[in-house]
Design an enzyme around this catalytic site. Structure first.
Site, PDB file in Angstrom:
ATOM      1  CB  SER A 299      -1.543  12.080   0.631  1.00 41.24           C
ATOM      2  OG  SER A 299      -1.066  12.929  -0.387  1.00 41.24           O
ATOM      3  CG  ASP A 310     -16.078   9.481  -5.863  1.00 38.37           C
ATOM      4  OD1 ASP A 310     -16.479   9.122  -4.739  1.00 38.37           O
ATOM      5  OD2 ASP A 310     -15.655  10.632  -6.105  1.00 38.37           O
ATOM      6  CE  LYS A 324      -0.506  15.902   2.594  1.00 34.29           C
ATOM      7  NZ  LYS A 324      -0.552  15.917   1.132  1.00 34.29           N
TER       8      LYS A 324
END
Length: 529
Positions: A299, A310, A324
């Site tokens: 999460s 990224d 999740k």
């Protein structure tokens, strides 16, 4: 004349007021998502009718509240694994964990042989001010005897906690003395930051266990303190961090990323796209950064890790994360219960959703064990993640959506730590019981060590500790005398870390354990290249 004029216009005025009220009422209902024809009378739904009939007519006495809860849970089971109903009895404890504090007396305790033992006392907390010490044993709390009464952790928590500034009388056994204390309750922190220390002259390590309302504040204080000690590189440990409050993870990501970079965005069928971007200059935008993850990182942990990966801001080390990618919103219900409903998915800056499949609920719940059985904990499992769509990081590295975040550097799970002999020791209360008793017995000797590092480097009593543990474990029918040498070495490393936890809490535990942790050692090797 005026009276007659009023009689003519009064009905019209009243009609206009009534119509205006109807329009306002309709608009209000429209805004709350309950718009219906204003003249419709709401009918009871079949579910409520059935419950009412059971309550009125059923042959035996039935708790319809329990039936209603079960019905709600069955509905949610048709949605996703993270939409949950929280009964009133559980809501306070769940909210407390995210809030970051509770009202109590500031002690940590273990229960051994139906006796509540004080393991540690919060520094400058209510119990320390009153005079309690590690090693004290509770005999009585208020008017309740708690020794030898098959006391449980939940029962003792309820007795010790209460309104702020209220007072509680306790009686403890210290050695052979029976001592009474009056303790004034106050707010006790539930820190999410478990460790923050310098692992070498230039490298700091911070470990977070969750994201609560106080996490960002705790993180900032630790970074500022470590930078004063010369930190230029950071190992950020998110292993086992199951997530929590999204905004806390976003704020921490902002400290690592520059300009107005996208951190994460959320979107759902009923929820419009919402972007979370960097808003301010960060405290650690340029220093070398390594993030540690594993199958327990979920999460909010994945939001933070995904953003840093990224943007190629950090090297991610460890094993594939949980997977999740759903956002829950909590709605309080009229009876004191709550509904945590999934309202959106979150997406990393590259646009990937890392949510694993939940089409088959039974498979979702055992997916981590399936990874272990499949060998994913031992071998890089990127081929299993590549079933998802491919994305590119800012520097052109390929990453994948679905099934969690794959680390840049894979470190296998040490399967030797799960040998049957060690598992029987770790899963019983025997080890914690022994460590606590050993520390209390040798408390004065531990005062000679100035820090966890000092203890780790200079404590030479491992063989003595081991021999005492072997004898102690035999009482609980655990045979350690025949453990292989490798298992003994692993057990002693953990015992040493647990001993360091007694005087120095979680930071002491991790500072000692991390000295031999293969993931941390790999992080050090990587960050120092």
């Amino acid at each position: 004349m005026q009276k007659k004029s009023l009689q003519v216009w009064l009905p019209l005025l009243l009609s206009m007021v009534m119509i205006l009220g109807m329009v306002i009422g309709f608009k209000l209902r429209e805004n709350t998502g309950n718009a219906k024809s204003f003249f419709n009378v709401d009918k009871r739904k079949p579910l409520q009718q059935v419950l009412d009939l059971i309550n009125l007519k059923y042959v035996d006495a039935v708790n319809t509240d329990t039936l209603a809860e079960e019905a709600i849970q069955q509905v949610l089971n048709r949605l996703d694994p993270h939409s949950v109903y929280i009964p009133p009895v559980d809501l306070a404890d769940i909210n407390e964990d995210l809030k970051g504090d509770f009202l109590g007396i500031g002690v940590e305790f273990y229960i051994f042989n139906d006796t509540v033992n004080v393991v540690s006392v919060l520094e400058k907390g209510p119990s320390e001010k009153a005079g309690l010490q590690a090693g004290d044993q509770f005999l009585k709390v208020a008017d309740s005897l708690v020794a030898g009464k098959k006391i449980t952790s939940e029962k003792i928590k309820k007795l010790l906690r209460g309104p702020g500034a209220s007072k509680i009388q306790v009686t403890v056994l210290r050695g052979r003395q029976t001592l009474p204390f009056t303790i004034q309750r106050s707010a006790i922190p539930l820190p999410s930051l478990e460790a923050a220390y310098m692992i070498d002259k230039e490298t700091g390590l911070i470990r977070l266990s969750k994201f609560s309302q106080t996490t960002y504040e705790e993180f900032m204080k630790s970074v500022e303190e470590l930078e004063k000690q010369g930190m230029k590189k950071l190992i950020f440990d998110l292993r086992g961090n199951g997530g929590g409050i999204l905004s806390e993870a976003v704020d921490i990501a902002d400290e690592f990323l520059d300009d107005s970079k996208l951190i994460v965005y959320t979107q759902g069928d009923k929820i419009a796209k919402e972007e979370y971007r960097c808003k301010r200059p960060g405290l650690f935008e340029t220093g070398k950064l390594v993030v540690l993850i594993d199958e327990g990182s979920a999460s909010a942990s994945e939001v933070l890790t995904g953003a840093l990966q990224d943007w190629d801001r950090a090297t991610v080390i460890g094993r594939r994360s949980f997977g999740k990618g759903l956002v829950q919103e909590q709605f309080d219900l009229s009876d004191g219960s709550a509904l945590r409903l999934t309202v959106a998915r979150y997406y990393t800056p590259s646009g990937r959703s890392i949510q694993k499949s939940y089409k088959v609920r039974a498979d979702y719940r055992k997916e981590i064990m399936d990874r272990y059985n499949h060998g994913d904990f031992i071998h890089p499992d990127s081929t299993r993640v590549q079933i998802g769509k491919a994305y590119k990081t800012s520097n052109g590295k390929t990453v994948y959506g679905g099934g969690g975040i794959m680390p840049d550097i894979f470190v296998p799970f040490d399967t030797t730590s799960f040998s049957p002999g060690l598992a029987s020791l770790y899963m019983s209360p025997t080890l914690n019981n022994f460590v606590y008793r050993y520390f209390i017995k040798h408390k004065e000797e531990f005062k000679a060590y100035r820090s966890p590092k000092d203890f780790s480097e200079n404590f030479k009593g491992e063989e003595v500790v081991w021999n005492e543990l072997v004898s102690f474990a035999e009482r609980d029918s655990i045979n350690l005398s025949s453990l292989p040498a490798g298992d003994k070495t692993l057990a002693l490393r953990r015992i040493k870390a647990l001993l360091a936890r007694q005087p120095w809490r979680n930071e002491g535990f991790y500072e000692v354990l991390n000295r031999t942790d293969p993931v941390v050692l790999k992080a050090l090797e990587t960050i120092n290249k």
